[in-house]
Structures are given as C-alpha cells and as structure tokens.
Design an enzyme around this catalytic site. Sequence first.
Site, PDB file in Angstrom:
ATOM      1  N   GLN A   1       6.116  -1.677   7.821  1.00  0.00           N
ATOM      2  CA  GLN A   1       6.537  -0.966   6.614  1.00  0.00           C
ATOM      3  C   GLN A   1       6.517   0.543   6.838  1.00  0.00           C
ATOM      4  OE1 GLN A   1       3.698  -2.722   3.939  1.00  0.00           O
ATOM      5  NE2 GLN A   1       2.047  -2.389   5.397  1.00  0.00           N
TER       6      GLN A   1
ATOM      7  N   ASP B   1      -1.720 -11.973   9.364  1.00  0.00           N
ATOM      8  CA  ASP B   1      -0.913 -12.287   8.195  1.00  0.00           C
ATOM      9  C   ASP B   1      -1.760 -13.091   7.202  1.00  0.00           C
ATOM     10  OD1 ASP B   1       2.040 -12.950   7.092  1.00  0.00           O
ATOM     11  OD2 ASP B   1       0.797 -14.752   7.006  1.00  0.00           O
ATOM     12  N   GLY B   2      -1.655 -12.717   5.922  1.00  0.00           N
ATOM     13  CA  GLY B   2      -2.496 -13.333   4.908  1.00  0.00           C
ATOM     14  C   GLY B   2      -2.303 -14.835   4.790  1.00  0.00           C
TER      15      GLY B   2
ATOM     16  N   ASP C   1      -4.865  -8.672  -3.070  1.00  0.00           N
ATOM     17  CA  ASP C   1      -4.297  -7.373  -3.433  1.00  0.00           C
ATOM     18  C   ASP C   1      -2.931  -7.222  -2.765  1.00  0.00           C
ATOM     19  OD1 ASP C   1      -4.095  -4.867  -4.533  1.00  0.00           O
ATOM     20  OD2 ASP C   1      -5.050  -3.887  -2.835  1.00  0.00           O
TER      21      ASP C   1
ATOM     22  N   TYR D   1       1.322   3.756 -12.618  1.00  0.00           N
ATOM     23  CA  TYR D   1       2.153   2.560 -12.451  1.00  0.00           C
ATOM     24  C   TYR D   1       3.189   2.459 -13.577  1.00  0.00           C
ATOM     25  CZ  TYR D   1      -1.114   0.720  -8.935  1.00  0.00           C
ATOM     26  OH  TYR D   1      -1.875   0.526  -7.816  1.00  0.00           O
TER      27      TYR D   1
END
Lengths: 317, 317
Positions: free
Chosen positions: B61, B167-168, B186, B255
Amino acid sequence: MEKKTVNYTLKSAADHDEDDDDLVDHPKVPGWFSEHCPIWPGQAHFLKVEKILFQGRSEYQSMMVFQSSAYGKVFVLDGALQLTEKDECAYQEMITHLPLCSIQNPNKVLLIGGGDGGILREISRHASVQQIDICEIDTMLIDVYKKYFPGIAIGYEDPRVTLHVKDGNAFIKSVPEGTYDAIIVDAFDPIRPDHELHEGPFFELVAKALRPGGVMCIQAESIWLPSLDIEHLTAKCSQKFKGSVDYAWTIVPAYPSGVIGFLLCSTEGQFVDFRNPVNPLDPNNNMGSNGVGTISADDEGTKQQVNIQEEDDIIDH
Amino acid sequence: MEKKTVNYTLKSAADHDEDDDDLVDHPKVPGWFSEHCPIWPGQAHFLKVEKILFQGRSEYQSMMVFQSSAYGKVFVLDGALQLTEKDECAYQEMITHLPLCSIQNPNKVLLIGGGDGGILREISRHASVQQIDICEIDTMLIDVYKKYFPGIAIGYEDPRVTLHVKDGNAFIKSVPEGTYDAIIVDAFDPIRPDHELHEGPFFELVAKALRPGGVMCIQAESIWLPSLDIEHLTAKCSQKFKGSVDYAWTIVPAYPSGVIGFLLCSTEGQFVDFRNPVNPLDPNNNMGSNGVGTISADDEGTKQQVNIQEEDDIIDH
C-alpha cells in the site's frame, strides 16, 4: 436552531457579494458549500450543492436554503450551517428531551430561539405540557422554514404554542419569576449586539424565570473544540442556577467535528439528576413528526393557527 | 488502524501521480487534504496541510504522513485517512476496552491489523493480559509509525507483545481452536484481495480461535452511513459466534460523519453483557501512554525489543 458562537463570515459557493479578505485561509470549491469556521481553523467540511432554493436577507440576518446531495435540504444563516434534513433530528431531540425527560410532568416550557420549529415539534411530544412559549425575533426565518422545511416547522401547528416575536434578552427580562418548568435556549448568542453570554446577566434571568427545581438546556459546543472549557462553564452555571449542572453531547455529522454539546442546569429546589431521566418519552406520541393527528381526544380537537404575540404586546417589567 | 471498506481512490493535495477520472465529482483544494469517500458521496472533509513529512509505498500500500494545522500529524493509507494525533485515542481506546472490559481477567489477546501500535498500547493497560499477539503484514507501515508517531507505536515496547508478520486470514486459520480470550480486528478488510468480510469464512475462523465466552471487536462503520445495516450485521454474527452480539459507537471527528461504530460478539459460553463492563480499567495503569515506566515490579524488569515472528516461522495447520 441558531448555532452561533462568533460572527461567522462563511460563504457558500453561491455567495459572491462580499470581499474575500477573511477567506484567504479557507478553501472554496465551486458548487460546494462549506462553513468557514474560525473557532476551529485548518479544516472545512464541504457539502455538494445540487440547487439553491432560496436566498434572502431579513432585518436581522441572511438566509440560504439549498438542496444538497448528501444531507437533503440545508439551511444556512449568515453563512453558518444551521441544520440539515438528514441529521436535524439528532439535535432537536436531544436539546428537548434531555431537559424535559429529567423532570416530572413538565407543564410550562419556554423556547428562546429555535425559530425553525423542530424543538417545538419535540416539545409537543410531551403530553404533560400545557403551555409552549417561543421567543423568536425573526419572522422571515420562520416563514422560510415553513415553506422549505414543513416537517420541521410543523412544530408551530401545535395549539399549545404561542410565538412571541421579540428579542430573547428583552423577553426573558419580562417573564415573571418562577414561571417555567423548563427553558430551552437554542441560540448560543441570543442577544444582539453580540456579547458574552456566560458573563452577562442572561443566565441569571433564565434562572429567575424558572420555578424551583426547573431546568434549562442550552447548546454548548463540541467537546472536541479547544475553546470549550466545560469545568469553567459548569462552575459558572452552578453559581447562577444553584441546582445541579451537567454536560451532555450528541452526534450531528453536519456540524464541525460531528458533535454538539448541551449544558443542563437546574435551579435550587428538588434535585434533578440529568443522567437518569424520570419522565420517559411516550414512544406512541409522535405528534411532532406527523402533525396534529395524534393529539389526544382530550385536547381541544381543533387544529388552530399558531398564536402570535407581536413584540409590542409584551409588557416589559 | 485500517479503516477500509472499499477501495478508496482518494488523493491528497500532494498526490499527482494517478489519473483523475474518479475525482470528477470530488473537490480538490491545493494545500488541503481530503478523502474521496465513495461510500458517502456529496461531502468532503478537508484538512489543511502544513507539511508533508513522508510519502512512500510498501509492497502492499501507499502511505503518507503530513503535519496538519488542526489535527496534529495525520497518517494516510492508500489515500484514506487512517488516524490523526488529535483524535486517535478515541478510536484506539474504544476498540480495545469495549471487548477487554467486558470479560473477567483477559489473558491472551490477538490483534489483527492495527499495525500503528495504538491498540497494543491500550491492551497493555490491562494487567491481567499475559500474551499479546499482533498479526500485521506490512512492516514498512510499522516502521513509519515508529518514526513519526512514537506515542502510538509505543505499544510495541510492551514485552508481552509478539508481532506475526503475516496475512490476517492465513494467520487466523493457523490459530489452534479456543486460543484467545479476545480478538480485536482493526482491518475491516483484512484479507487481500478484497472480499466480503461478513459473507466469507473469516468470522467463523475468528469464533473458532476464541475460547468459549471469548469476545471479538471489529470496526463497523458509522451509524450515519446509509450502507450500514446493523440488524443484518448482528443477525449474521449471532449465527456465526453463537453468543451475544452488540453494536457500539464513538466519536472520531476526523472520520466521515465524525462517528465510528464497533461490532462486538462473544462465543457460546458464559454470557457477555457488552453494555455493563465487568473488568474496569485501572486508571493508574497508563503503561500505554508513558512507556514501560509503569510496568509493575512483578514484570521481568527489563525493556526488551518487540518479538518479531516472520511469516515463514508460522506453521500453518
């Protein structure tokens, strides 16, 4: 709904009539509206404007109504976003029911400001209330709301409502001591010309106009704004109201920081616990949102025009 | 903190490298940053950029850190605002303490995502916790946070923390059944490539990794977003977790809409009442905010480097 703590100098994409000196540090985007919020610089919340529906100026202030893409219709007062169709309920419900649910059987209620009618709509949902006085100086504002926001201005249709067209400060001076069970102040700066609300005599006058153990609720900024000093505010109010004082907040996404706070005060008398309501709202009493249809059979049974008492009719004490 | 529900294509004032086709309907202001938030079009929240401190791209990213006028330093991930110094506490505290205060003596806690370290910092404040595992795939993100947000990345300094660079989705598959007391997610979209979190097997894997009566907390959008269907979400989760399910929210002004929600689920076992915490946070245990100084004398007594377990070290089951 008057949400003014300072002289906003904000402009919409549609405002072109004044100089732009104060906008050097504030972005502008054609076709989008944003408040220029000097109390929290360095940020700006933009709403896309689909169509400007109304622009005008009363004796007191400029007004604009536009259709937004994201928030329904939006009302702008002197450049400051006052309310949007999408989230006005969050504000109107909290500023009304926080005080009215905190005391048993509120009977006489005064609203200072709140000319849009949304708080009237919410007060109307309390069956115990017999008298609703509203003090709003700007009748053009009321007319604009009635035309463009009938679901909000519907609050005026309740026969218990009497409109007093007068300056809030002058009106509160004229109220006999101990008149009201609850006073809602929907104008952080209700007295013109601008002055310091908390330091002046206004709160003392409000306290005097309340019965013992009566309650006041007033808009009190966002907890995220650095200028807000809740401790100072509550200490001041404790001195002036001599009962309990508390601070509450709710979420209103169209407002800066998405949050708005409320200051709640009660006068000396029966203790008021603002955190534990004693007067639950009847969920079936939705008079505010669907007109007079659900007024109980015990009421007069006729829909009547709102009572209007012009400024000159008020006797100053 | 990974707050992604869709592929944001937002751009900062400093991004000039991609085409602007998707920005036709989104305003841009030189020197100001705004998310282009396709999940709620027609509005934009701008922050004034004082200085861009970092721009880079990892294997996964793009990242940007800038100094804002109003919110302190701001971290942007793939164009989406991830956190600001001013209000990160509101998010980190709620996503952590909502689950951890809802059960007695949490011992083993897993964090999926949350590479910034702020949730680790908050987990550290629970003295009962003995094992804190974090699964974060992007080590560059961690390094950037350690450099620019030391008050947030301080969470990694707790000796109870073990970082799993993986990786989750792969990691959660590898966890033996019933391992954790609490799992905090999260990353609304923790598995790449993008897929539907609620419809896929992820929640079932999380439930399996929890002990009976264990709890999960995951970010679940703003209650003001029209796309959020809390009833659908909680119904789905009731099926998958088989314990209690609840929805909470807090206010985070940076946000969209100023609000963010959380979904709380517990597995079959002792009933968990998310609305009435049973495990109050020790207000004196502020390890997270002031470093290892307040670790009790019972701890090892030495500040150690964070344990890092590289992806290849994990045994897939």
